[in-house]
Design an enzyme around this catalytic site. Structure first.
Site, PDB file in Angstrom:
ATOM      1  N   LYS A 125       0.844  -1.201   0.000  1.00 13.74           N
ATOM      2  CA  LYS A 125       0.000   0.000   0.000  1.00 13.74           C
ATOM      3  C   LYS A 125       0.877   1.248   0.000  1.00 13.74           C
ATOM      4  O   LYS A 125       1.435   1.630   1.021  1.00 13.74           O
ATOM      5  CB  LYS A 125      -0.926   0.035   1.219  1.00 13.74           C
TER       6      LYS A 125
ATOM      7  N   GLY B 116       6.567   5.983   7.938  1.00  9.01           N
ATOM      8  CA  GLY B 116       5.611   7.093   7.920  1.00  9.01           C
ATOM      9  C   GLY B 116       5.661   7.859   9.225  1.00  9.01           C
ATOM     10  O   GLY B 116       6.714   7.943   9.870  1.00  9.01           O
TER      11      GLY B 116
ATOM     12  N   GLU C 184       9.678   2.685  10.692  1.00 12.85           N
ATOM     13  CA  GLU C 184      10.621   3.803  10.512  1.00 12.85           C
ATOM     14  C   GLU C 184       9.779   5.068  10.536  1.00 12.85           C
ATOM     15  O   GLU C 184       8.860   5.209   9.723  1.00 12.85           O
ATOM     16  CB  GLU C 184      11.365   3.708   9.179  1.00 12.85           C
TER      17      GLU C 184
ATOM     18  N   CYS D  81      13.309  12.009   6.359  1.00  7.83           N
ATOM     19  CA  CYS D  81      13.331  11.715   7.799  1.00  7.83           C
ATOM     20  C   CYS D  81      14.750  11.846   8.343  1.00  7.83           C
ATOM     21  O   CYS D  81      14.951  11.965   9.542  1.00  7.83           O
ATOM     22  CB  CYS D  81      12.726  10.351   8.090  1.00  7.83           C
TER      23      CYS D  81
END
Ligand code: ADP
Length: 479
Positions: free
Chosen positions: A172, A225, A247, A281
């Site tokens: 997804k 996310g 993560e 990130c």
């Protein structure tokens, strides 16, 4: 005519147009229309992956090697076209889009090789006449949920090891970047994956993602996310007693000491804080600078920021593309307002920019006079916004660097071997960089963080095996 991309469920392309993919450099440009799966389709995809697992897990290394190698070769051959489509849907620059596409090809190539290197252990038992074998097997159906900021690299670094170690997949991707996700699935499908081994379910996180979390038939979930969604993945996974790997965010410190080479420090800080529009990130969002070099550092940062070319991601001259969408732009602007209210001084940027096309253009922002207790120092902004925190010396810099709920990457710029070595040992981050930006990593080694940034075993390189396999210990009595 607008392109229509469908979901792949049990080897069939299915679904009607559900959502539009908009170019953040030019919101009049529609990249395509994409199917949007509902809970029923998610269930079908999960059932297909479950049915495909027994045969795929026993398929042997050559079949898996062939698919992964073929996918790698096609991605590399189409790097310019795929990189351009990525830049068009996500807003990172053309150069960044192509580099990320090459990265995906390298990842598939690495894991193609890993299929041929899988080994086990043969250990003498403590009981005479008995042999012990330790082998690794695929975990089963793996749910892969990915964010929008690395539309092809993150799916690649989850899908490639999952397939290499014999798992089947329900994938997804993030709603904002379906084209890159669709492309990678199309390539793998045509490379010869049996039906049901890789299923694509584009759609809303709250619908299709949630259906995955709630399914008892998904044996492991790899998620990248936000912290909030990561916590939902964790809670649902514990409920189903499944493996999970998260993560999430970062608030990565980049320390600049008095003895740093200023040119290196500026290169690292500009790259780490602002490239990819700060939407990494691993971005350096806290620039922790000792007082002897502080003023020179800030002046040089302002000079460099002033020269950066911000514009359409598809223009070859652009160095910083737009923010990904309206929601993220609002979040960036809200944090810039919060920083001002908290008493930090906006030394550069922070304004919206007009370009030739309607897009989410934001001038990179640099705060000075901030401290580590401010919200702009503690919360992940995920945009082209960084703040300088002035400190007395190395000891204070290290303490401030570690004083954060996150722990993904950290960096230091220094010519002192003593301080570089001490920082590598004492930084509370999963990845530590010396005289390099906090963002930008190799594809063949472990990736992951500590504290609120990550949970579970490491991703990438050989360390990925830990998540995508389970160990079997078999005993044989030979008489
Ligand atoms: P970001 O802020 O990076 O968009 P999110 O955590 O919202 O972070 O999104 C990361 C991925 O998680 C996306 O693919 C998104 O659709 C998915 N997601 C969002 N909500 C859920 C949920 N409730 N269950 C499962 N997946 C979700």
């Amino acid at each position: 005519m607008i392109l229509l991309r469908k979901n792949l469920i049990d080897g069939e392309w299915l679904g009607e147009a559900g959502s539009r993919n908009i170019n953040p450099s030019n919101t009049n440009d529609v990249v395509g229309e994409y199917a949007s799966a509902g809970p029923e389709e998610a269930k079908q995809a999960i059932a297909a992956a479950k049915a495909a697992f027994p045969a795929w897990s026993r398929s042997g290394p050559l079949a898996r090697h062939a698919v992964l190698k073929k996918a790698s070769d096609e991605i590399m051959a189409r790097k310019d076209e795929i990189g351009r489509a990525l830049a068009r849907e996500e807003g990172k620059t053309l150069a960044e889009g192509v580099a990320e596409t090459i990265r995906a090809a390298q990842i598939f190539d690495f894991f193609a090789g890993e299929t041929l290197r899988l080994s086990g252990e043969l250990v003498p038992s403590v009981r005479p006449g008995v042999g012990v074998e330790l082998t690794r097997e695929g975990v089963g159906v793996v749910g892969i949920i990915t964010p929008w900021n690395f539309p092809i690299a993150i799916p690649a670094w989850k899908i490639a090891p999952a397939l290499a170690y014999g798992n089947t997949i329900v994938f997804k991707p993030a709603e904002l970047v379906p084209e890159s996700a669709w492309t990678i699935v199309d390539i793998l499908h045509r490379a010869g994956l049996p039906k049901g081994v890789l299923n694509l379910v584009m759609g809303k996180g709250s619908v299709v993602g949630q259906a995955m979390l709630d399914s008892p038939d998904i044996n492991a979930i790899s998620f990248t996310g936000s912290v909030g969604t990561g916590k939902r993945v964790a809670a649902a996974s514990v409920e189903h007693m499944r493996k999970f790997q998260l993560e999430m965010g970062g608030k990565n410190p980049f320390v600049v000491l008095d003895d740093a080479d200023l040119a290196v420090a500026i290169d690292c800080a500009i790259n780490g804080a602002y490239f990819s529009t700060g939407q990494r990130c691993t971005a350096s969002s806290r620039l922790i600078v000792t007082e002897g070099i502080h003023d020179r550092f800030v002046e040089a940062m302002k000079e460099r920021l002033d020269k950066l070319v911000i514009g359409d991601a598809l223009d070859g001259k652009t160095q910083i593309g737009p923010v990904v969408d309206q929601t993220q732009l609002k979040q960036d602007e809200d944090y810039i307002a919060i920083g001002r209210q908290e008493g930090a001084e906006l030394a550069f940027g922070g304004d919206r920019l007009e370009r030739g096309t309607p897009g989410f253009y934001l001038q990179p922002a640099l705060f000075v006079g901030s401290n580590n207790a401010m919200r702009i120092s503690r919360e992940e902004i995920f945009g082209p916004v960084a703040n300088v925190i002035r400190v007395k010396d190395y000891d204070e810099a290290l303490a401030v660097a570690n004083d954060t709920p996150f722990g993904l990457t950290s960096g230091i710029c220094t010519t002192s071997l003593k301080h570089a070595t001490h920082f590598k040992r004492n930084s509370e981050a999963g990845m530590v960089m010396v005289n390099l930006p906090t963002a930008g990593v190799d594809f063949h080694v472990a990736f992951g963080g500590r504290k609120g940034s990550s949970y579970g075993s490491r991703e990438q390189g050989r360390y990925a095996m830990e998540f995508y396999t389970t160990v079997k210990t078999a005993y044989t009595f030979a008489g």
